[in-house]
Design a protein around this motif. Structure first.
Motif, PDB file in Angstrom:
ATOM      1  N   GLU A  84       0.827  -1.216   0.000  1.00 58.39           N
ATOM      2  CA  GLU A  84       0.000   0.000   0.000  1.00 58.39           C
ATOM      3  C   GLU A  84       0.864   1.270   0.000  1.00 58.39           C
ATOM      4  O   GLU A  84       0.402   2.343   0.393  1.00 58.39           O
ATOM      5  CB  GLU A  84      -0.968   0.019   1.190  1.00 58.39           C
ATOM      6  CG  GLU A  84      -1.921  -1.160   1.286  1.00 58.39           C
ATOM      7  CD  GLU A  84      -3.037  -1.200   0.231  1.00 58.39           C
ATOM      8  OE1 GLU A  84      -3.005  -0.377  -0.705  1.00 58.39           O
ATOM      9  OE2 GLU A  84      -3.911  -2.076   0.353  1.00 58.39           O
ATOM     10  N   HIS A 107      -3.432   1.820   8.362  1.00 62.08           N
ATOM     11  CA  HIS A 107      -4.434   1.072   7.583  1.00 62.08           C
ATOM     12  C   HIS A 107      -4.619  -0.317   8.190  1.00 62.08           C
ATOM     13  O   HIS A 107      -3.642  -1.085   8.298  1.00 62.08           O
ATOM     14  CB  HIS A 107      -3.987   0.944   6.122  1.00 62.08           C
ATOM     15  CG  HIS A 107      -4.798  -0.058   5.355  1.00 62.08           C
ATOM     16  ND1 HIS A 107      -6.156   0.076   5.161  1.00 62.08           N
ATOM     17  CD2 HIS A 107      -4.453  -1.227   4.772  1.00 62.08           C
ATOM     18  CE1 HIS A 107      -6.591  -0.973   4.478  1.00 62.08           C
ATOM     19  NE2 HIS A 107      -5.582  -1.776   4.233  1.00 62.08           N
ATOM     20  N   HIS A 109      -8.037  -3.519   9.103  1.00 61.39           N
ATOM     21  CA  HIS A 109      -9.292  -4.102   8.612  1.00 61.39           C
ATOM     22  C   HIS A 109     -10.263  -4.349   9.776  1.00 61.39           C
ATOM     23  O   HIS A 109     -10.551  -5.506  10.095  1.00 61.39           O
ATOM     24  CB  HIS A 109      -9.002  -5.428   7.903  1.00 61.39           C
ATOM     25  CG  HIS A 109      -7.989  -5.349   6.803  1.00 61.39           C
ATOM     26  ND1 HIS A 109      -7.271  -6.440   6.355  1.00 61.39           N
ATOM     27  CD2 HIS A 109      -7.568  -4.294   6.043  1.00 61.39           C
ATOM     28  CE1 HIS A 109      -6.468  -6.069   5.365  1.00 61.39           C
ATOM     29  NE2 HIS A 109      -6.619  -4.768   5.163  1.00 61.39           N
ATOM     30  N   HIS A 179     -13.001  -3.910   2.522  1.00 61.41           N
ATOM     31  CA  HIS A 179     -11.564  -3.965   2.765  1.00 61.41           C
ATOM     32  C   HIS A 179     -11.155  -3.449   4.155  1.00 61.41           C
ATOM     33  O   HIS A 179     -10.772  -4.231   5.010  1.00 61.41           O
ATOM     34  CB  HIS A 179     -10.848  -3.192   1.645  1.00 61.41           C
ATOM     35  CG  HIS A 179      -9.370  -3.252   1.724  1.00 61.41           C
ATOM     36  ND1 HIS A 179      -8.547  -2.855   0.709  1.00 61.41           N
ATOM     37  CD2 HIS A 179      -8.537  -3.645   2.721  1.00 61.41           C
ATOM     38  CE1 HIS A 179      -7.287  -3.023   1.062  1.00 61.41           C
ATOM     39  NE2 HIS A 179      -7.254  -3.491   2.288  1.00 61.41           N
TER      40      HIS A 179
HETATM   41 ZN   LIG Z   1      -5.701  -3.746   3.619  1.00 60.47          ZN
END
Ligand SMILES: [Zn+2]
Length: 213
Positions: A84, A107, A109, A179
């Motif tokens: 990412e 980031h 989930h 996501h």
């Molecule tokens: Zn992810």
């Protein structure tokens, strides 16, 4: 602060907000032309500060800055930055309102945030009913279905956060449908708290059954 990032990833793992190799975090100090990002494919429960990748923000002959791999530790030399990276680089190349501070991009989930988006809830719409959320956390409109580790994911997140050319953002957190979420603030725990707060409210909204029906 790299140790603190390791701590929050262990915490995220314990909360089931990531499986072993998921999640990524970057951190930049305003007075440096580089930032650190978690490596790709490493188990986050055992992540160590010397495994981070150091990424330079090269302004050389380029119209727009590009990321360059900088040497850091022997261990990190054999690792790759998180897939990412485009998401993080876009948010770290200029620091906007954090230009005199530190910027951390997290980031993960989180279960109920993703469940809420799956149930058709735009996360930006729920904060009005929950003052404890909107007092501290500005939630951007959801990003729709985009492939993971893609430039498209990065671009849509930047767009919905209203990232401008100076690095200013209008929101603290954005959800990506199917996501996860991306949160930004001036320390690892502050960014993490946006996620924690939104996750808590998503859990309440889903428990109530009072949404979009
Ligand atoms: Zn992810």
């Amino acid at each position: 602060m790299l140790e603190t990032i390791c701590d929050i990833l262990v915490d995220a793992y314990k909360r089931n907000w990531i499986t072993s190799r998921d999640g990524n975090v970057s951190i930049r100090h305003h007075d440096r032309d580089h930032f650190y990002i978690t490596p790709s494919g490493v188990r986050k429960q055992t992540l160590q500060p010397d495994q981070f990748k150091k990424v330079g923000i090269s302004r050389g002959n380029h119209v727009t800055p590009i990321p360059i791999d900088l040497p850091y530790t022997d261990i990190s030399a054999n690792l790759k930055p998180s897939g990412e990276l485009p998401l993080h680089f876009g948010l770290q190349k200029e620091m906007g309102q954090h230009k005199d501070e530190v910027r951390v991009v997290v980031h993960v989930h989180p279960t109920y945030c993703i469940a809420a988006m799956h149930a058709g809830i735009d996360l930006s719409t729920i904060s009005d009913a929950f003052p404890e959320l909107n007092r501290y956390t500005k939630v951007a409109p959801n990003v729709g279905d985009v492939p993971p580790i893609s430039q498209e994911l990065a671009d849509r997140c930047h767009e919905n956060l209203q990232l401008d050319s100076n690095g200013n953002i209008a929101y603290d957190i954005v959800g990506i449908k199917g996501h996860g979420v991306v949160a930004i603030d001036t320390s690892p725990w502050r960014a993490y708290e946006h996620i924690e707060r939104l996750e808590h409210i998503c859990k309440i909204v889903l428990a109530s059954g009072n949404y979009g029906k």
